[in-house]
Design a protein around this motif. Structure first.
Motif, mmCIF file in Angstrom:
data_model
loop_
_atom_site.group_PDB
_atom_site.id
_atom_site.type_symbol
_atom_site.label_atom_id
_atom_site.label_comp_id
_atom_site.label_asym_id
_atom_site.label_seq_id
_atom_site.Cartn_x
_atom_site.Cartn_y
_atom_site.Cartn_z
ATOM 1 N N GLU B 205 0.865 -1.182 0.000
ATOM 2 C CA GLU B 205 0.000 0.000 0.000
ATOM 3 C C GLU B 205 0.899 1.229 0.000
ATOM 4 O OE1 GLU B 205 -3.190 0.359 3.109
ATOM 5 O OE2 GLU B 205 -2.376 -1.572 3.719
ATOM 6 N N THR B 206 0.626 2.152 -0.909
ATOM 7 C CA THR B 206 1.392 3.398 -0.936
ATOM 8 C C THR B 206 0.426 4.576 -0.902
ATOM 9 O OG1 THR B 206 3.125 2.368 -2.278
ATOM 10 C CG2 THR B 206 3.088 4.764 -2.245
ATOM 11 N N TYR B 207 0.691 5.542 -0.062
ATOM 12 C CA TYR B 207 -0.135 6.751 0.038
ATOM 13 C C TYR B 207 0.739 7.960 -0.262
ATOM 14 C CZ TYR B 207 -3.434 3.612 2.203
ATOM 15 O OH TYR B 207 -4.295 2.569 2.420
ATOM 16 N N VAL B 208 0.403 8.669 -1.342
ATOM 17 C CA VAL B 208 1.186 9.855 -1.693
ATOM 18 C C VAL B 208 0.241 10.997 -2.073
ATOM 19 C CG1 VAL B 208 3.191 8.578 -2.538
ATOM 20 C CG2 VAL B 208 1.348 9.160 -4.132
ATOM 21 N N SER B 209 0.819 12.180 -2.155
ATOM 22 C CA SER B 209 0.047 13.350 -2.544
ATOM 23 C C SER B 209 0.742 14.052 -3.698
ATOM 24 C CB SER B 209 -0.053 14.296 -1.339
ATOM 25 O OG SER B 209 -0.539 15.542 -1.747
ATOM 26 N N LEU B 231 0.971 -13.919 3.680
ATOM 27 C CA LEU B 231 0.818 -12.572 3.121
ATOM 28 C C LEU B 231 1.984 -11.713 3.575
ATOM 29 C CD1 LEU B 231 -0.801 -10.368 1.625
ATOM 30 C CD2 LEU B 231 -1.874 -9.824 3.822
ATOM 31 N N ARG B 232 2.686 -11.149 2.578
ATOM 32 C CA ARG B 232 3.706 -10.140 2.874
ATOM 33 C C ARG B 232 3.056 -8.790 2.590
ATOM 34 N NH1 ARG B 232 5.913 -14.610 0.731
ATOM 35 N NH2 ARG B 232 4.958 -13.926 -1.223
ATOM 36 N N HIS B 233 2.911 -7.990 3.608
ATOM 37 C CA HIS B 233 2.158 -6.746 3.507
ATOM 38 C C HIS B 233 3.118 -5.583 3.785
ATOM 39 C CE1 HIS B 233 -1.376 -4.155 5.266
ATOM 40 N NE2 HIS B 233 -1.031 -3.777 4.053
ATOM 41 N N TYR B 234 3.218 -4.677 2.817
ATOM 42 C CA TYR B 234 4.090 -3.517 2.996
ATOM 43 C C TYR B 234 3.253 -2.261 2.913
ATOM 44 C CZ TYR B 234 7.673 -6.956 1.733
ATOM 45 O OH TYR B 234 8.480 -8.069 1.677
ATOM 46 N N LYS B 235 3.717 -1.246 3.600
ATOM 47 C CA LYS B 235 2.973 0.012 3.538
ATOM 48 C C LYS B 235 3.921 1.205 3.618
ATOM 49 C CE LYS B 235 -0.476 2.841 5.772
ATOM 50 N NZ LYS B 235 -1.448 3.018 6.839
ATOM 51 N N LEU B 236 3.763 2.107 2.666
ATOM 52 C CA LEU B 236 4.495 3.383 2.715
ATOM 53 C C LEU B 236 3.482 4.503 2.877
ATOM 54 C CD1 LEU B 236 7.031 5.196 2.413
ATOM 55 C CD2 LEU B 236 6.627 5.159 -0.067
ATOM 56 N N GLN B 237 3.563 5.203 3.991
ATOM 57 C CA GLN B 237 2.687 6.342 4.234
ATOM 58 C C GLN B 237 3.506 7.595 3.963
ATOM 59 O OE1 GLN B 237 1.833 9.534 5.564
ATOM 60 N NE2 GLN B 237 1.768 8.854 7.680
ATOM 61 N N ALA B 238 3.321 8.165 2.770
ATOM 62 C CA ALA B 238 4.077 9.368 2.388
ATOM 63 C C ALA B 238 3.082 10.441 1.964
ATOM 64 C CB ALA B 238 5.058 9.042 1.266
ATOM 65 N N GLU B 239 2.066 10.648 2.782
ATOM 66 C CA GLU B 239 1.019 11.626 2.478
ATOM 67 C C GLU B 239 1.616 13.038 2.476
ATOM 68 O OE1 GLU B 239 -2.099 10.647 1.803
ATOM 69 O OE2 GLU B 239 -2.867 9.215 3.285
ATOM 70 N N ALA B 263 6.253 -1.417 7.548
ATOM 71 C CA ALA B 263 5.660 -0.117 7.251
ATOM 72 C C ALA B 263 6.693 0.986 7.418
ATOM 73 C CB ALA B 263 4.483 0.152 8.183
ATOM 74 N N VAL B 264 6.680 1.932 6.497
ATOM 75 C CA VAL B 264 7.437 3.164 6.690
ATOM 76 C C VAL B 264 6.429 4.308 6.720
ATOM 77 C CG1 VAL B 264 9.063 4.800 5.642
ATOM 78 C CG2 VAL B 264 9.605 2.360 5.675
ATOM 79 N N SER B 265 6.459 5.086 7.794
ATOM 80 C CA SER B 265 5.559 6.238 7.929
ATOM 81 C C SER B 265 6.403 7.495 7.982
ATOM 82 C CB SER B 265 4.746 6.149 9.226
ATOM 83 O OG SER B 265 3.946 4.985 9.216
ATOM 84 N N LEU B 266 6.218 8.363 7.019
ATOM 85 C CA LEU B 266 6.998 9.607 7.022
ATOM 86 C C LEU B 266 6.194 10.812 6.557
ATOM 87 C CD1 LEU B 266 7.710 10.006 3.787
ATOM 88 C CD2 LEU B 266 9.479 8.328 4.291
ATOM 89 N N GLY B 267 4.943 10.596 6.123
ATOM 90 C CA GLY B 267 4.143 11.720 5.634
ATOM 91 C C GLY B 267 3.102 12.155 6.652
ATOM 92 N N ALA B 268 2.303 13.140 6.257
ATOM 93 C CA ALA B 268 1.163 13.660 7.016
ATOM 94 C C ALA B 268 1.576 14.520 8.213
ATOM 95 C CB ALA B 268 0.244 12.534 7.495
ATOM 96 N N GLU B 269 0.694 15.451 8.507
ATOM 97 C CA GLU B 269 0.876 16.288 9.701
ATOM 98 C C GLU B 269 0.583 15.440 10.937
ATOM 99 O OE1 GLU B 269 -1.547 19.835 9.491
ATOM 100 O OE2 GLU B 269 -1.758 19.915 11.672
ATOM 101 N N ALA B 289 7.090 -5.072 11.506
ATOM 102 C CA ALA B 289 8.228 -4.194 11.740
ATOM 103 C C ALA B 289 7.969 -2.890 11.029
ATOM 104 C CB ALA B 289 9.517 -4.833 11.233
ATOM 105 N N GLY B 290 8.653 -1.860 11.426
ATOM 106 C CA GLY B 290 8.428 -0.599 10.750
ATOM 107 C C GLY B 290 9.302 0.515 11.262
#
Lengths: 250, 442
Positions: B205-209, B231-239, B263-269, B289-290
């Protein structure tokens, strides 16, 4: 090369060095000996620029420049190298990446072209072989899982790669078996020559059988209490520090 | 209980308008679920710090704005080329959503292998809808799940990934692109991943703006993993920097099923990444892990609840954060071991690196162990870079700034190295590197 005048150093508000004078001319190897707690490691860390080692009086000139005004990395780039008594383990950073960053930082500073990955590896392999070290150590994290002897050899390897003008070895001989000691000694001897100087900090005379010093100094309670030639080291080995320290105190 | 009506009312009014237009409208059972969900949201309101699970994350910045749920958003023109930088690989299966809406024209689903189905919510069948709407099997305070209720009410698109018995799908990327509007929009995707027995899938899953502005992604993902499936589940939160991102992922594992999440979370306020994991049968494995990378005034929260319901389950949580500026990272990890979940092996680790005096990290482990023959461990650290390591690098000639990035990189690499898939490993390393390249922002 190195010119120390009336050096006073405080650590945590406590004065450890009380007016140290030392001149190491180019081309010479000096041994700094002394009992535990005399300030040997404080001197080493002060020269390398470690945080918390405050110079309160005196000055340190390296090739005519005020060393104490420089950041640790500037000192290294200018050619000061400290072989740590306790080399630091850095998980997650490979020896190769670490050393390539360091070598190229120093080369940039000296106006030399940076080494690319292949040139770096070629040089590193050659030096590792001379130190009888395993090439696989390049891909291992810095000092992680290294034995005491491997860590010390790794310091000498780094020293060779960085090609310093002034090498300070802080008890690099401690905890080494005789074979490792010989390798370390060869490493130090290989860097002897005009335009270079070495300060060997050691507790024992043993290393000095293999690296013959031009001068020997005895540090006690934060001052140099006696200087002499290589015979002084043998005398200390035979008699110990106690008499000398007592004589200096009276 | 007092609930702040002014922040809630607009959503209740929006729902009344949208109700008959939402997917599945007309299925009486689904209408009833949506009605019940909006009612619960109306009485519980937005979660506040009084709700234990939201203790460290204050939603005031989110509640101060009214976001608009648009059932059929206007669709900005967008090319496949514009999305290329965000793709896992140039040829992976791709499901693209723009402002919450499935965009077949931008997706790449022509070669989905036999035995698998990847469709938008509009093509979901009634079975899918039942699975989508099922409440998480991990129990929690209903007030803590108020935003999940809001999603249930408004969900109007999302991805349905269905793997038949023994099917292999490797990999599929769900790419959520936000194009902020002058009016702040709310997107409420609802995803379903069903892995039948013996199947294997990789889902990113990727979230971008694209563009600047406030919006809110409130996403719910439901995952069911049947016996012996993986299931290998990856997520990048780069909103976007002014965005809000709230995600609730619920996973149910059957016998010998395996779930791997990174998961990597680096976006959003303000971001919250919540996982409910139920090891509902014997011999199941969940490894999560993340990495959280927070700077400026960001607030990024990872909250995990793992229930070991049956014997011989293995779970691990390994999370790290790098926090700069006056940002705030939160990690909450709950492990619950049911009385008959003997031989459980559960581990948890949270390590947080603060790069500035104003940066903060809160980490809270919570262990409820009701079985006696189990191995459980947890550890947490919050601190600055290792000063000895920093000096060692500097003493070799490396500038302080470079030395700091080498050490931060190493801190992250230890986790990134653990990602199984080579493409995903490279993808996340790129994301972390570009964050680091913007400066380690002390």
């Amino acid at each position: 090369m190195l010119n120390i005048e009336d050096l006073h150093v405080e650590v945590d508000g406590k004065e450890i060095l009380h007016g140290l004078d030392l001149r190491v001319p180019p081309g010479e190897v000096h041994a700094m000996m002394g009992p535990n707690g005399s300030g040997k490691s404080t001197l080493a860390y002060t020269l390398a620029g470690r945080e918390g080692y405050a110079v309160t009086r005196g000055r340190v000139l390296f090739q005519g420049q005020d060393l104490t005004a420089m950041k640790p990395e500037e000192r290294a780039q200018e050619g000061v190298f400290l072989a740590f008594q306790y080399p630091v383990e850095i998980p997650g950073v490979s020896n190769a990446n670490f050393l390539k960053s360091a070598v190229n930082a120093v080369r940039r500073h000296r106006g030399q072209p940076e080494l690319d990955a292949i040139e770096f590896l070629k040089l590193a392999r050659q030096r590792l072989k001379l130190l009888n070290m395993d090439e696989a150590s390049l891909s291992r994290p810095v000092n992680v899982g290294f034995s005491g002897g491997e860590k010390k050899r790794n310091e000498i390897f780094q020293m060779w790669m960085l090609d310093p003008r002034l090498a300070i070895l802080d008890e690099t001989d401690s905890g080494l078996d005789i074979d490792a000691l010989k390798i370390v000694a060869e490493g130090v001897n290989a860097l002897r020559g005009p335009g270079r100087a070495t300060l060997l900090i050691t507790h024992y005379q043993r290393l000095l059988d293999y690296v013959v010093p031009d001068k020997v100094h005895v540090l006690a309670a934060g001052r140099i209490i006696k200087s002499g030639d290589k015979e002084l080291a043998l005398e200390l080995e035979a008699k110990g520090y106690a008499d000398l320290v007592k004589a200096a105190a009276t | 209980m007092s609930v702040d009506i002014t922040s809630i009312d607009p959503y209740i009014r929006q729902f009344a308008v949208a109700r008959s237009l939402l997917p599945g409208a007309g299925f009486a059972w689904l209408d009833a679920k949506r009605d019940a969900a909006i009612k619960r949201f109306g009485s519980n309101g937005f979660p506040t710090a009084k709700v234990e699970a939201w203790k460290f994350t204050n939603l005031n910045p989110l509640t101060q704005t009214t976001f608009h749920n648009v059932v059929v958003p206007s669709q900005p023109a967008l090319t496949k080329a514009a999305l290329a930088p965000y793709r896992l690989t140039p040829d992976c299966h791709l499901v693209v959503f723009v402002n919450g809406q499935f965009r077949p024209d931008l997706s790449a689903l022509d070669h989905v292998p036999d035995g698998t189905r990847v469709v938008g919510l509009g093509d979901a069948d009634e079975d899918d809808l039942h699975a989508l709407i099922a409440p998480p099997s991990v129990a929690a305070d209903s007030r803590a799940r108020s935003l999940l209720d809001l999603n249930t009410a408004f969900m109007n698109d999302g991805a349905v990934v269905h793997l038949g018995r023994g099917a292999v799908l490797d990999p599929v990327q769900l790419l959520f692109v936000a194009i902020p509007d002058s009016a702040p929009l709310a997107f409420q995707p609802r995803n379903l991943i069903r892995a039948e027995a013996g199947s294997s899938a990789t889902v990113l899953e990727t979230y971008v703006s694209l563009g600047v502005g406030a919006y809110w992604t409130n996403v719910v993902t439901q995952i069911a993993i049947a016996p012996n499936a993986i299931l290998r589940h990856y997520k990048l939160q780069a909103e976007g920097g002014s965005a809000f991102h709230v995600a609730a992922t619920s996973v149910r594992l059957e016998r010998q099923a395996a779930y791997r999440m990174f998961a990597v979370s680096l976006g959003a306020e303000l971001g919250r990444n919540e996982f409910d994991i139920d090891l509902a049968a014997t011999d199941a494995t969940a490894r999560l892990a993340g990495v959280t990378l927070a700077c400026d005034a960001q607030h990024l929260d990872t909250t995990i609840r793992i229930d070991h319901s049956k014997p011989r389950g293995t779970s691990s949580q390994e999370f790290r954060s790098v926090v700069a500026g006056h940002a705030h990272a939160v990690f909450q990890g709950r492990i619950r071991v049911a009385p008959d979940a003997q031989k459980t092996d559960a581990r948890q680790s949270s390590r947080n690196l603060l790069l500035s005096a104003a940066a903060a990290a809160d980490t809270k482990p919570e262990l409820e162990i009701l079985a006696d023959d189990v191995k459980c461990s947890h550890g947490a650290t919050v601190g600055d870079l290792d000063r000895d390591a920093l000096f060692y690098l500097q003493a070799r000639g490396v500038d302080e700034a470079d030395a700091r990035s080498i050490l931060i990189d190493a801190f992250l690499n230890e986790l990134i190295e653990g990602i199984g898939g080579q493409a995903a490993r490279a993808y996340f390393r790129r994301a972390c590197d570009s964050w680091l390249a913007k400066g380690s922002r002390p």
